[in-house]
Motif scaffolding. Sequence first.
Motif, short mmCIF file in Angstrom:
data_model
loop_
_atom_site.label_atom_id
_atom_site.label_comp_id
_atom_site.label_asym_id
_atom_site.label_seq_id
_atom_site.Cartn_x
_atom_site.Cartn_y
_atom_site.Cartn_z
N GLN A 262 46.75 -16.50 -1.27
CA GLN A 262 47.83 -16.56 -0.28
C GLN A 262 48.68 -15.28 -0.33
OE1 GLN A 262 48.28 -20.02 1.29
NE2 GLN A 262 49.00 -18.60 2.85
N ASN A 263 48.73 -14.57 0.82
CA ASN A 263 49.53 -13.34 0.96
C ASN A 263 49.05 -12.15 0.11
OD1 ASN A 263 51.28 -14.26 2.95
ND2 ASN A 263 52.56 -15.31 1.42
N LYS A 264 47.89 -12.27 -0.50
CA LYS A 264 47.33 -11.16 -1.25
C LYS A 264 46.11 -10.65 -0.47
CE LYS A 264 45.51 -9.84 -5.66
NZ LYS A 264 44.87 -10.29 -6.89
N ILE A 265 46.24 -9.45 0.09
CA ILE A 265 45.23 -8.99 1.04
C ILE A 265 44.45 -7.81 0.47
CG2 ILE A 265 44.85 -8.50 3.50
CD1 ILE A 265 46.90 -10.64 3.45
N ASP A 300 52.27 -10.89 4.85
CA ASP A 300 51.67 -11.67 5.92
C ASP A 300 50.48 -10.90 6.52
OD1 ASP A 300 51.95 -13.92 7.97
OD2 ASP A 300 51.96 -12.12 9.22
N LEU A 301 49.40 -11.63 6.75
CA LEU A 301 48.16 -11.01 7.24
C LEU A 301 48.39 -10.22 8.52
CD1 LEU A 301 45.16 -10.84 6.49
CD2 LEU A 301 44.79 -13.02 7.62
N LYS A 302 49.17 -10.79 9.44
CA LYS A 302 49.41 -10.11 10.73
C LYS A 302 50.20 -8.82 10.54
CE LYS A 302 49.05 -13.50 14.36
NZ LYS A 302 49.75 -14.36 15.31
N ASP A 303 51.20 -8.85 9.65
CA ASP A 303 52.01 -7.66 9.39
C ASP A 303 51.17 -6.54 8.77
OD1 ASP A 303 54.14 -9.11 10.32
OD2 ASP A 303 54.90 -9.64 8.32
N ILE A 304 50.34 -6.92 7.83
CA ILE A 304 49.50 -5.93 7.14
C ILE A 304 48.53 -5.31 8.15
CG2 ILE A 304 47.85 -5.57 5.26
CD1 ILE A 304 50.53 -6.52 4.21
N GLU A 305 48.03 -6.15 9.06
CA GLU A 305 47.12 -5.64 10.09
C GLU A 305 47.86 -4.64 10.98
OE1 GLU A 305 45.63 -8.48 12.88
OE2 GLU A 305 44.05 -7.15 13.59
N LYS A 306 49.09 -4.99 11.37
CA LYS A 306 49.87 -4.11 12.24
C LYS A 306 50.10 -2.75 11.55
CE LYS A 306 52.77 -6.48 14.83
NZ LYS A 306 53.99 -7.29 15.06
N GLN A 307 50.45 -2.81 10.27
CA GLN A 307 50.69 -1.58 9.50
C GLN A 307 49.41 -0.71 9.45
OE1 GLN A 307 50.72 -1.99 5.26
NE2 GLN A 307 52.38 -0.50 4.98
N LEU A 308 48.28 -1.37 9.22
CA LEU A 308 47.01 -0.65 9.15
C LEU A 308 46.70 0.03 10.48
CD1 LEU A 308 44.15 0.01 8.00
CD2 LEU A 308 43.42 -2.21 8.86
N VAL A 309 46.78 -0.76 11.56
CA VAL A 309 46.43 -0.26 12.88
C VAL A 309 47.32 0.94 13.24
CG1 VAL A 309 46.52 -0.88 15.33
CG2 VAL A 309 45.45 -2.43 13.69
N THR A 310 48.61 0.82 12.96
CA THR A 310 49.55 1.90 13.26
C THR A 310 49.22 3.15 12.44
OG1 THR A 310 51.15 0.10 13.35
CG2 THR A 310 52.01 2.31 13.60
N THR A 311 48.78 2.96 11.22
CA THR A 311 48.42 4.10 10.37
C THR A 311 47.14 4.78 10.85
OG1 THR A 311 49.37 2.84 8.54
CG2 THR A 311 48.14 4.83 7.96
N VAL A 312 46.19 3.99 11.34
CA VAL A 312 44.90 4.56 11.75
C VAL A 312 45.01 5.30 13.09
CG1 VAL A 312 42.51 4.04 12.40
CG2 VAL A 312 43.55 2.82 10.48
N PHE A 313 45.83 4.78 14.01
CA PHE A 313 45.88 5.32 15.37
C PHE A 313 45.95 6.86 15.45
CE2 PHE A 313 47.29 1.57 18.29
CZ PHE A 313 46.04 1.02 18.13
N PRO A 314 46.84 7.53 14.71
CA PRO A 314 46.91 8.99 14.85
C PRO A 314 45.62 9.73 14.45
CG PRO A 314 48.80 8.13 13.63
CD PRO A 314 47.85 7.01 13.78
N TYR A 315 44.76 9.06 13.68
CA TYR A 315 43.52 9.70 13.24
C TYR A 315 42.43 9.65 14.32
CZ TYR A 315 45.24 9.91 8.44
OH TYR A 315 45.96 10.19 7.31
N LEU A 316 42.61 8.78 15.32
CA LEU A 316 41.57 8.62 16.35
C LEU A 316 41.78 9.64 17.46
CD1 LEU A 316 41.73 4.73 16.58
CD2 LEU A 316 40.05 6.08 15.33
N ASN A 317 40.71 10.26 17.89
CA ASN A 317 40.81 11.19 19.01
C ASN A 317 41.22 10.46 20.27
OD1 ASN A 317 40.13 13.60 17.76
ND2 ASN A 317 37.95 13.06 17.84
N GLU A 318 42.22 10.99 20.92
CA GLU A 318 42.67 10.36 22.17
C GLU A 318 41.72 10.77 23.29
OE1 GLU A 318 45.06 8.27 22.54
OE2 GLU A 318 45.86 8.40 20.51
#
Lengths: 327, 327
Positions: A262-265, A300-318
């Motif tokens: 629980q809460n350990k991702i 929280d799983l959703k928060d961790i996902e949001k943090q990950l997605v936000t971190t990855v976005f700048p690495y993706l070519n637009e």
Amino acid sequence: MDSFLDKIKSAKKIAIFSHISPDADALCSSFALKNIIKFNFENKFVDVFNDGPIGQLYDQILKDEVINPKPYNNYDLAIVLDCPTLNRIGKCEEIIKDIPTVINVDHHETNNKFGDTNIVSPISSSTCELVYYMTKGLGLKLNSTIAKQLYQGIITDTHCFSTFSTTNLTYQAAADLTKFKFDNNAIKKHYFKNNSLGKIKLLTTALSYLKLYKNAKLITMKIPYKAFEETNATFDDTLGIVDNGISIGEAEVSAILIESEQNKIHISLRSKGNVNVGEIAKKLGGGGGASVAAYQAKGDLKDIEKQLVTTVFPYLNEDKEKEEIIF
Amino acid sequence: MDSFLDKIKSAKKIAIFSHISPDADALCSSFALKNIIKFNFENKFVDVFNDGPIGQLYDQILKDEVINPKPYNNYDLAIVLDCPTLNRIGKCEEIIKDIPTVINVDHHETNNKFGDTNIVSPISSSTCELVYYMTKGLGLKLNSTIAKQLYQGIITDTHCFSTFSTTNLTYQAAADLTKFKFDNNAIKKHYFKNNSLGKIKLLTTALSYLKLYKNAKLITMKIPYKAFEETNATFDDTLGIVDNGISIGEAEVSAILIESEQNKIHISLRSKGNVNVGEIAKKLGGGGGASVAAYQAKGDLKDIEKQLVTTVFPYLNEDKEKEEIIF
């Protein structure tokens, strides 16, 4: 390599180490090297150490072998296998600190050459492949027990010859090793055709949470804690699921978020090569290589996902379309 | 084999055939053999024929090759590849009927030796592996185009060296072929790491319908027609999904029911070996081998599933617990 052979020849008591939470390559290269030394040189004393835990999948590797014997002998040579840095041997640092000479044998590009002798070959698919070519190069003999051990490390580290690390030399090693008598189909079945029901259920769960971001350049999957509660699956059963994401044609980065408690991702990252996921994992408190990396997070799983997605976005070519597709 | 070489040497115009709806092994063994003949013998005229349809996945194989040329030449030799029976060449029987001599080259155990010369090797993983060893055995030369073609047939027919048909000789062939210069990682990526989104969606759908019968000895999955309507997926995207079922430890038989058009169902069967699914498929109007078989049916998906399950049950060994587990 001569230095390697000289050191083996002059040593009486040898201790072999590999990394914590060992996989088949770590365990098999350890036992294979022990058996190569004992098969080729008389009166050598060789012990194998590992700071587990060791997954059930590897029970058959341990079966006829002794691991972590006590009391310790006064070793005059240490050989460390499949470890990019010495601290990867975990608690075994306690044992190695008293051993005067260390040989470092590894296939990771990031190896920091911590040994007195360093045999580091990033072109090898696995440490077992490297040990095979060392054995061949030094003119040492193999037997079917050793061949079976080396073959297991190779097929698991290359996901049955499907990774890009598989080279001409990998195929040649497999061809040479399977000339020895052992049941290579049983090994394939054990590692690749032996899913538990729980594993299939976790795969189903993960895929049901599949999300696509930035025109499918980023793929995420999730396994919430309740999926473990509902099945008999374990963390080991999640291995490989993340590869379904990166296999998608458009994907640059794929991630799986696994709530093992629980809460350990636990977050595993994969990249096709354009994005360095090791760098992303490092930013988030973890580590790894350019195409395979991981980190841990609490919350929280959703928060961790949001943090990950936000971190990855700048690495993706637009590209022109900046819309976000989610299904 | 001498007879094979003599026939090639004395032929002027050669026509090569393989089976309808060709896979990579059929296409690649055809083009590779054409290229081997043209590379090793002067002034041979070789045409390649196939009664398609040919899946998009194989576009890159066709790219630099001529297939189904017209008008036909007066061929004096036919070579049929990867066909257990001659009628597998489909409409090309029209062309072959006028050719005086037929060589049959195949790796299927069920091959009925329909040729004037028959080179049938069930221990070969693929027809491409067999063609490689014929070439080697006859002392003929290869080049990188031919090596790339043969490698493609081998890695696809062995599912990247994971099938039980993969032997020591398969690894040796891969080692020898990858010494030639071509991008074997690009080939792996094309066939094994290039899922469409639609394919992943179909996998998700199929797994969501996964059912277990008789203590998980029989596994079924379904893809209803609406899943095709909702995605851009095609029938080709369903390939391999059934293997998730048979990979489950307890499974003896796995089946997938695919409703590719409304009420038109394609059923694929897999067995671990104890149950002959070819026999089951035959009973239901289809065919196949002991471990891989298929049939077609018309009607309601649920009814067809019931009929299948009822037909499979008597083939499963009963044990004490006769309960049915379904999740």
